[in-house]
Design a protein around this motif. Structure first.
Motif, PDB file in Angstrom:
ATOM      1  N   TRP A 258      66.650 -35.657 -80.302  1.00 39.78           N
ATOM      2  CA  TRP A 258      66.965 -36.313 -81.158  1.00 39.78           C
ATOM      3  C   TRP A 258      67.941 -36.096 -81.742  1.00 39.78           C
ATOM      4  O   TRP A 258      68.241 -36.811 -82.832  1.00 39.78           O
ATOM      5  CB  TRP A 258      65.504 -35.757 -82.479  1.00 39.78           C
ATOM      6  CG  TRP A 258      66.192 -34.588 -82.187  1.00 39.78           C
ATOM      7  CD1 TRP A 258      66.672 -33.191 -82.718  1.00 39.78           C
ATOM      8  CD2 TRP A 258      65.511 -32.655 -81.599  1.00 39.78           C
ATOM      9  NE1 TRP A 258      67.045 -32.164 -82.725  1.00 39.78           N
ATOM     10  CE2 TRP A 258      66.540 -31.904 -81.166  1.00 39.78           C
ATOM     11  CE3 TRP A 258      64.681 -32.918 -79.873  1.00 39.78           C
ATOM     12  CZ2 TRP A 258      66.090 -31.013 -81.202  1.00 39.78           C
ATOM     13  CZ3 TRP A 258      64.506 -31.458 -79.322  1.00 39.78           C
ATOM     14  CH2 TRP A 258      65.158 -30.824 -79.778  1.00 39.78           C
ATOM     15  N   ARG A 270      62.035 -43.705 -77.574  1.00 38.25           N
ATOM     16  CA  ARG A 270      61.549 -42.589 -76.766  1.00 38.25           C
ATOM     17  C   ARG A 270      62.236 -41.966 -74.998  1.00 38.25           C
ATOM     18  O   ARG A 270      62.064 -42.985 -74.845  1.00 38.25           O
ATOM     19  CB  ARG A 270      60.123 -42.086 -76.872  1.00 38.25           C
ATOM     20  CG  ARG A 270      59.158 -42.113 -77.729  1.00 38.25           C
ATOM     21  CD  ARG A 270      57.692 -41.919 -77.330  1.00 38.25           C
ATOM     22  NE  ARG A 270      57.054 -42.482 -78.521  1.00 38.25           N
ATOM     23  CZ  ARG A 270      56.368 -42.627 -79.367  1.00 38.25           C
ATOM     24  NH1 ARG A 270      57.376 -41.061 -80.440  1.00 38.25           N
ATOM     25  NH2 ARG A 270      55.426 -43.290 -80.397  1.00 38.25           N
ATOM     26  N   PRO A 271      62.305 -40.697 -74.982  1.00 35.10           N
ATOM     27  CA  PRO A 271      62.957 -40.176 -76.623  1.00 35.10           C
ATOM     28  C   PRO A 271      64.431 -39.287 -76.038  1.00 35.10           C
ATOM     29  O   PRO A 271      64.942 -38.704 -77.179  1.00 35.10           O
ATOM     30  CB  PRO A 271      62.610 -38.730 -74.715  1.00 35.10           C
ATOM     31  CG  PRO A 271      62.861 -38.965 -73.562  1.00 35.10           C
ATOM     32  CD  PRO A 271      62.572 -40.813 -73.868  1.00 35.10           C
ATOM     33  N   TYR A 279      57.537 -47.073 -78.014  1.00 35.89           N
ATOM     34  CA  TYR A 279      58.825 -46.902 -78.884  1.00 35.89           C
ATOM     35  C   TYR A 279      58.254 -46.495 -80.312  1.00 35.89           C
ATOM     36  O   TYR A 279      56.748 -46.358 -79.773  1.00 35.89           O
ATOM     37  CB  TYR A 279      59.279 -47.912 -79.282  1.00 35.89           C
ATOM     38  CG  TYR A 279      60.129 -48.650 -77.822  1.00 35.89           C
ATOM     39  CD1 TYR A 279      60.927 -48.425 -78.515  1.00 35.89           C
ATOM     40  CD2 TYR A 279      59.792 -48.970 -76.924  1.00 35.89           C
ATOM     41  CE1 TYR A 279      62.999 -49.035 -77.440  1.00 35.89           C
ATOM     42  CE2 TYR A 279      61.258 -49.162 -75.786  1.00 35.89           C
ATOM     43  CZ  TYR A 279      62.232 -48.892 -76.217  1.00 35.89           C
ATOM     44  OH  TYR A 279      63.097 -49.156 -75.219  1.00 35.89           O
ATOM     45  N   LEU A 286      58.769 -41.176 -84.982  1.00 37.34           N
ATOM     46  CA  LEU A 286      59.507 -40.518 -83.550  1.00 37.34           C
ATOM     47  C   LEU A 286      59.347 -39.075 -83.696  1.00 37.34           C
ATOM     48  O   LEU A 286      59.578 -38.565 -82.332  1.00 37.34           O
ATOM     49  CB  LEU A 286      60.970 -41.335 -83.341  1.00 37.34           C
ATOM     50  CG  LEU A 286      61.490 -41.302 -81.603  1.00 37.34           C
ATOM     51  CD1 LEU A 286      61.548 -41.736 -80.999  1.00 37.34           C
ATOM     52  CD2 LEU A 286      63.206 -40.278 -82.385  1.00 37.34           C
ATOM     53  N   THR A 290      57.144 -37.563 -80.790  1.00 46.04           N
ATOM     54  CA  THR A 290      57.533 -37.217 -79.215  1.00 46.04           C
ATOM     55  C   THR A 290      57.521 -36.095 -78.699  1.00 46.04           C
ATOM     56  O   THR A 290      57.074 -34.806 -79.314  1.00 46.04           O
ATOM     57  CB  THR A 290      58.864 -37.490 -79.231  1.00 46.04           C
ATOM     58  OG1 THR A 290      59.086 -38.903 -79.510  1.00 46.04           O
ATOM     59  CG2 THR A 290      59.403 -37.911 -77.754  1.00 46.04           C
ATOM     60  N   TRP A 292      58.523 -33.678 -77.051  1.00 49.60           N
ATOM     61  CA  TRP A 292      60.470 -33.390 -76.749  1.00 49.60           C
ATOM     62  C   TRP A 292      60.158 -32.154 -75.634  1.00 49.60           C
ATOM     63  O   TRP A 292      60.684 -32.075 -75.236  1.00 49.60           O
ATOM     64  CB  TRP A 292      60.700 -32.618 -78.334  1.00 49.60           C
ATOM     65  CG  TRP A 292      60.680 -34.475 -79.502  1.00 49.60           C
ATOM     66  CD1 TRP A 292      59.835 -33.892 -80.749  1.00 49.60           C
ATOM     67  CD2 TRP A 292      62.006 -35.259 -79.035  1.00 49.60           C
ATOM     68  NE1 TRP A 292      60.688 -34.855 -81.922  1.00 49.60           N
ATOM     69  CE2 TRP A 292      61.322 -35.653 -80.774  1.00 49.60           C
ATOM     70  CE3 TRP A 292      62.717 -35.748 -78.873  1.00 49.60           C
ATOM     71  CZ2 TRP A 292      61.928 -37.135 -80.920  1.00 49.60           C
ATOM     72  CZ3 TRP A 292      62.908 -36.673 -78.838  1.00 49.60           C
ATOM     73  CH2 TRP A 292      63.352 -37.036 -79.628  1.00 49.60           C
TER      74      TRP A 292
END
Ligand code: SF4
Ligand code: SF4
Lengths: 340, 122
Positions: A258, A270-271, A279, A286, A290, A292
């Motif tokens: 990020w 993404r990511p 997307y 996002l 996402t 993560w």
């Protein structure tokens, strides 16, 4: 370290503000891709592997600025494709500089001299060309699959410097790169007068047994150690010294994708800049949607296992600088001594 | 049916052993145009750039063959996807390029061999 003090201060104060605000995830560098079209066709470049109607598309300046305003990072990097082929590149850069964003225009520089002569850009402390050069003439022309590109790029660099622009280089090093030739390359770039250099390992993903993954990482550490363990004082790197230590295997970081979000004609990727898993329609979406935890080396995601690229790990290094006195001290020490 | 080259020309019949979700994932990874056939019989040719099944109403997004879009289509409205366009990634990996170069060199100097090559990112 070659980043100007004003830029260092802008980034430092930004990161401190994020920390004081308690933000866990924040962007440092927006990777803004206005188009995928390119005047080169480097083998294996995923950015240009699209059907014609996608390669013809590009973002409007308004879309670019809306993305920048929503994300609001201190630095905007404009890769591509080839951004000098973007018809609105002059107005886009001007608008970003007016917003006091530090802009890196990442180019293969084939068109650089021509665009400078056309008066498309004005020098500014906020604006740098970041010229893609993967080594000296033989290595670079081989990397981009076309003879003569190195010579054109060097001509472009000279012209930009002559006109008072900030110029940096960015180089991707793949497994098997010749460290001695790269050291010669660093000398040559410094002789040319570039402000600083950025280096990053190439991203490679293939299904392989654990041992092969370990060896790949080890080879990357060996390569960067040979390159950087005895650096010349005159070499300037336009990136975090802690990231360089990470490449040498002296530090370990976790990926923080990020920190370098990517926006292009498909939306917010993404990511990360390298991997396309989908997307989001906005930067907020996002960040919030996402998963993560599925990315980075410790996630177990095999696409991330060998990854050490700057777009995932340089923001982690910058974050580390401001996360503790030790990180700050180590950064200052490496910056002042020029040793990693 | 896992790599792009093998997918080109594929016209899957959704059903036994070929779930729709899997075909959509492959269409999303595919670097060429596809033809999305809807349950009402209509067809859209274009590039699938996004798919999201982590939402209440899973959908794909695409730009059509003229670049118009994005067009959103719900999973529930898709009958199948045909891989009708050329795969723009086929045979153009960095490793393939180095192998071809090495093969050309070996043809000139038959005593030299080659190591497996890395792939290129981005
Ligand atoms: S110059 Fe960059 S964007 Fe263009 S083909 Fe080469 S790697 Fe891809
Ligand atoms: S580890 Fe690399 S590939 Fe994985 S999310 Fe981070 S930057 Fe992307």
């Amino acid at each position: 370290m070659s980043v100007p003090l004003s830029q260092m201060w802008a980034i430092a104060s930004y990161v401190i503000r994020q920390k004081l605000a308690g933000r866990e995830r924040y962007p440092l560098v927006l990777m803004l891709e206005p188009l995928f079209r390119c005047n080169l066709a480097c083998a294996g470049c995923g950015k240009i592997q699209y059907p014609a109607q996608i390669l013809r598309k590009h973002l409007t300046v308004e879309q670019c600025l809306a993305a920048v305003d929503e994300c609001d990072p201190p630095v905007v990097s404009i890769p591509g494709g080839e951004p000098l082929m973007y018809p609105e590149i002059g107005p886009l850069v001007k608008a970003l500089v007016a917003r006091k964003k530090y802009v890196y225009l990442c180019t293969n520089a084939i068109l650089l001299k021509q665009k400078l002569e056309a008066g498309l850009f004005e020098p500014s402390k906020y604006f740098s060309f970041s010229v893609h050069l993967d080594g000296l003439r033989a290595e670079h022309d081989e990397a981009v699959c076309r003879d003569g590109v190195y010579v054109d790029a060097v001509e472009g660099i000279k012209e930009a410097l002559r006109r008072g622009f900030r110029v940096t280089t960015n180089s991707t090093l793949f497994d098997g790169a010749d460290a001695l030739r790269m050291r010669e390359f660093f000398d040559t770039m410094m002789d040319l007068g570039v402000e600083g250099m950025m280096i990053s390992p190439g991203y490679s993903y293939s299904k392989a047994p654990d041992q092969e993954h370990f060896l790949r990482t080890q080879r990357a550490h060996d390569l960067f150690s040979t390159l950087l363990s005895n650096p010349k004082r005159r070499w300037k790197f336009n990136q975090s010294p802690l990231f360089l230590q990470f490449l040498m295997g002296k530090r370990d970081f976790e990926c923080t994708p990020w920190g370098n979000p990517t926006y292009n004609v498909f939306g917010w990727q993404r990511p990360c800049y390298l991997m396309q898993e989908g997307y989001a329609a906005s930067f907020k979406e996002l960040l919030e949607t996402t998963r993560w935890e599925n990315y980075g080396r410790s996630s177990g995601n095999e696409k991330c296992r060998d990854c050490m690229v700057h777009c995932g790990y340089e923001p982690s290094a910058v974050h580390h600088t401001f996360a503790s006195w030790r990180g700050f001290r180590d950064t200052v020490q490496a910056t002042v001594t020029g040793r990693f | 049916m896992t790599d792009g080259a093998a997918l080109e020309g594929w016209t899957p019949e959704i059903g036994k052993g070929v779930p729709l979700e899997e075909v959509i994932d492959k269409a999303f990874d595919y670097r060429g145009n596809v033809t999305v056939v809807k349950t009402d019989g209509s067809e859209t040719v274009g590039y699938v750039f996004n798919r999201n099944r982590d939402v209440a109403v899973p959908f794909v997004q695409m730009f059509d063959a003229d670049g118009a879009g994005p067009i959103s289509i719900r999973y529930a409205d898709i009958r199948t996807i045909r891989f009708t366009g050329r795969d723009t990634a086929a045979g153009s990996s960095y490793a393939a390029w180095l192998r071809a170069k090495e093969a050309a060199k070996t043809a000139q100097h038959p005593e030299k061999g080659s190591d497996p090559a890395p792939s290129r990112g981005a």
